[in-house]
Write a protein that holds these residues in place. Sequence first.
Motif, PDB file in Angstrom:
ATOM      1  N   ALA A  46     -68.281 -57.713  28.325  1.00  0.00           N
ATOM      2  CA  ALA A  46     -68.613 -57.612  26.898  1.00  0.00           C
ATOM      3  C   ALA A  46     -68.758 -56.170  26.441  1.00  0.00           C
ATOM      4  O   ALA A  46     -68.620 -55.881  25.258  1.00  0.00           O
ATOM      5  N   GLY A  47     -69.000 -55.260  27.355  1.00  0.00           N
ATOM      6  CA  GLY A  47     -69.154 -53.862  26.975  1.00  0.00           C
ATOM      7  C   GLY A  47     -67.879 -53.056  27.099  1.00  0.00           C
ATOM      8  O   GLY A  47     -67.822 -51.912  26.657  1.00  0.00           O
ATOM      9  N   SER A  48     -66.842 -53.621  27.684  1.00  0.00           N
ATOM     10  CA  SER A  48     -65.611 -52.856  27.876  1.00  0.00           C
ATOM     11  C   SER A  48     -64.527 -53.321  26.904  1.00  0.00           C
ATOM     12  O   SER A  48     -64.491 -54.471  26.503  1.00  0.00           O
ATOM     13  N   GLY A  49     -63.673 -52.404  26.552  1.00  0.00           N
ATOM     14  CA  GLY A  49     -62.537 -52.724  25.696  1.00  0.00           C
ATOM     15  C   GLY A  49     -62.758 -52.502  24.221  1.00  0.00           C
ATOM     16  O   GLY A  49     -61.825 -52.640  23.428  1.00  0.00           O
ATOM     17  N   LEU A  66     -49.562 -61.556  24.533  1.00  0.00           N
ATOM     18  CA  LEU A  66     -49.478 -62.692  25.466  1.00  0.00           C
ATOM     19  C   LEU A  66     -50.777 -63.490  25.475  1.00  0.00           C
ATOM     20  O   LEU A  66     -50.749 -64.720  25.569  1.00  0.00           O
ATOM     21  N   ASN A  67     -51.910 -62.802  25.360  1.00  0.00           N
ATOM     22  CA  ASN A  67     -53.186 -63.515  25.275  1.00  0.00           C
ATOM     23  C   ASN A  67     -53.278 -64.323  23.990  1.00  0.00           C
ATOM     24  O   ASN A  67     -53.836 -65.417  23.973  1.00  0.00           O
ATOM     25  N   VAL A  68     -52.725 -63.793  22.906  1.00  0.00           N
ATOM     26  CA  VAL A  68     -52.683 -64.555  21.648  1.00  0.00           C
ATOM     27  C   VAL A  68     -51.832 -65.803  21.849  1.00  0.00           C
ATOM     28  O   VAL A  68     -52.247 -66.925  21.542  1.00  0.00           O
ATOM     29  N   ALA A  69     -50.633 -65.619  22.390  1.00  0.00           N
ATOM     30  CA  ALA A  69     -49.701 -66.741  22.574  1.00  0.00           C
ATOM     31  C   ALA A  69     -50.235 -67.787  23.542  1.00  0.00           C
ATOM     32  O   ALA A  69     -49.936 -68.977  23.397  1.00  0.00           O
ATOM     33  N   GLY A  91     -64.924 -74.117  20.488  1.00  0.00           N
ATOM     34  CA  GLY A  91     -64.792 -74.467  21.904  1.00  0.00           C
ATOM     35  C   GLY A  91     -63.818 -73.563  22.639  1.00  0.00           C
ATOM     36  O   GLY A  91     -64.080 -73.148  23.773  1.00  0.00           O
ATOM     37  N   LEU A  92     -62.702 -73.236  21.996  1.00  0.00           N
ATOM     38  CA  LEU A  92     -61.724 -72.365  22.651  1.00  0.00           C
ATOM     39  C   LEU A  92     -62.225 -70.931  22.743  1.00  0.00           C
ATOM     40  O   LEU A  92     -61.935 -70.233  23.723  1.00  0.00           O
ATOM     41  N   ALA A  93     -62.972 -70.469  21.754  1.00  0.00           N
ATOM     42  CA  ALA A  93     -63.582 -69.136  21.844  1.00  0.00           C
ATOM     43  C   ALA A  93     -64.598 -69.114  22.985  1.00  0.00           C
ATOM     44  O   ALA A  93     -64.665 -68.145  23.759  1.00  0.00           O
ATOM     45  N   GLY A 110     -58.595 -57.802  34.819  1.00  0.00           N
ATOM     46  CA  GLY A 110     -59.413 -56.921  33.996  1.00  0.00           C
ATOM     47  C   GLY A 110     -60.045 -57.692  32.860  1.00  0.00           C
ATOM     48  O   GLY A 110     -59.382 -58.059  31.903  1.00  0.00           O
ATOM     49  N   ALA A 111     -61.325 -57.943  32.956  1.00  0.00           N
ATOM     50  CA  ALA A 111     -62.030 -58.695  31.925  1.00  0.00           C
ATOM     51  C   ALA A 111     -62.589 -57.726  30.893  1.00  0.00           C
ATOM     52  O   ALA A 111     -63.316 -56.804  31.238  1.00  0.00           O
ATOM     53  N   ASP A 112     -62.218 -57.920  29.634  1.00  0.00           N
ATOM     54  CA  ASP A 112     -62.820 -57.141  28.558  1.00  0.00           C
ATOM     55  C   ASP A 112     -62.775 -57.899  27.242  1.00  0.00           C
ATOM     56  O   ASP A 112     -62.186 -58.971  27.150  1.00  0.00           O
ATOM     57  N   VAL A 113     -63.393 -57.336  26.244  1.00  0.00           N
ATOM     58  CA  VAL A 113     -63.583 -58.027  24.970  1.00  0.00           C
ATOM     59  C   VAL A 113     -62.270 -58.208  24.200  1.00  0.00           C
ATOM     60  O   VAL A 113     -62.145 -59.134  23.410  1.00  0.00           O
ATOM     61  N   THR A 114     -61.276 -57.374  24.450  1.00  0.00           N
ATOM     62  CA  THR A 114     -60.007 -57.526  23.733  1.00  0.00           C
ATOM     63  C   THR A 114     -59.324 -58.839  24.088  1.00  0.00           C
ATOM     64  O   THR A 114     -58.629 -59.418  23.254  1.00  0.00           O
ATOM     65  N   ASP A 115     -59.526 -59.301  25.317  1.00  0.00           N
ATOM     66  CA  ASP A 115     -58.950 -60.594  25.699  1.00  0.00           C
ATOM     67  C   ASP A 115     -59.589 -61.735  24.914  1.00  0.00           C
ATOM     68  O   ASP A 115     -58.900 -62.667  24.492  1.00  0.00           O
ATOM     69  N   VAL A 116     -60.893 -61.668  24.710  1.00  0.00           N
ATOM     70  CA  VAL A 116     -61.586 -62.697  23.934  1.00  0.00           C
ATOM     71  C   VAL A 116     -61.084 -62.687  22.489  1.00  0.00           C
ATOM     72  O   VAL A 116     -60.817 -63.743  21.902  1.00  0.00           O
ATOM     73  N   VAL A 117     -60.921 -61.492  21.916  1.00  0.00           N
ATOM     74  CA  VAL A 117     -60.422 -61.386  20.546  1.00  0.00           C
ATOM     75  C   VAL A 117     -59.011 -61.956  20.452  1.00  0.00           C
ATOM     76  O   VAL A 117     -58.693 -62.743  19.554  1.00  0.00           O
ATOM     77  N   ALA A 118     -58.141 -61.580  21.389  1.00  0.00           N
ATOM     78  CA  ALA A 118     -56.758 -62.073  21.376  1.00  0.00           C
ATOM     79  C   ALA A 118     -56.709 -63.583  21.554  1.00  0.00           C
ATOM     80  O   ALA A 118     -55.975 -64.280  20.843  1.00  0.00           O
TER      81      ALA A 118
END
Length: 170
Positions: A46-49, A66-69, A91-93, A110-118
């Motif tokens: 949560a603190g990275s990205g 790709l994370n969006v798709a 639920g998906l978020a 690599g886990a970071d917040v940009t993946d959650v946003v995408a």
Amino acid sequence: LHRRGRIHRPLAWFGALGSIAGCLSLTLARDGAPEAFRPGDVFAWAGSGWHRLIEGDLLGSSQFLLNVALFVPAGLAWTWLTGRPVKTLAGLAGLSMLIESVQAVAGLGGADVTDVVANTIGAALGVAAGSVVTRGIDRSDGSEHPAHAARRRGIVAAGVGFAIAAGLVA
């Protein structure tokens, strides 16, 4: 589920469960075995990205797209299955946050917040397409005027086309 026809229910379940299996396998199993078990890093992602979200051109990043798709089919299928777009998106978020936490703890990728946003953007696109598809399917019971039925089929085709186009663009 009781509003959905018998023909569409198995297809909706297949799409919904298959989309979640795809999300989990592509995010958790793509790098092989976990590197290490680090329970203290459960929220480290949560603190990275954040700098990439603020400074970067995310639409130019293939990983972001790709994370969006990846989450578009899940949003479409679960909205079609449940008919509850807000709960589906939430639920998906939440699933995306859970995946990032597991990645951080297990040392997978690599886990970071940009993946959650995408992932959430992809889920929102899928939910929008699923809402259009659900609207078209729910109202096509065969008792309406042929012109209206053709319009409903057009709405369904537009929703499916939107989902496919979003996946191809990404």
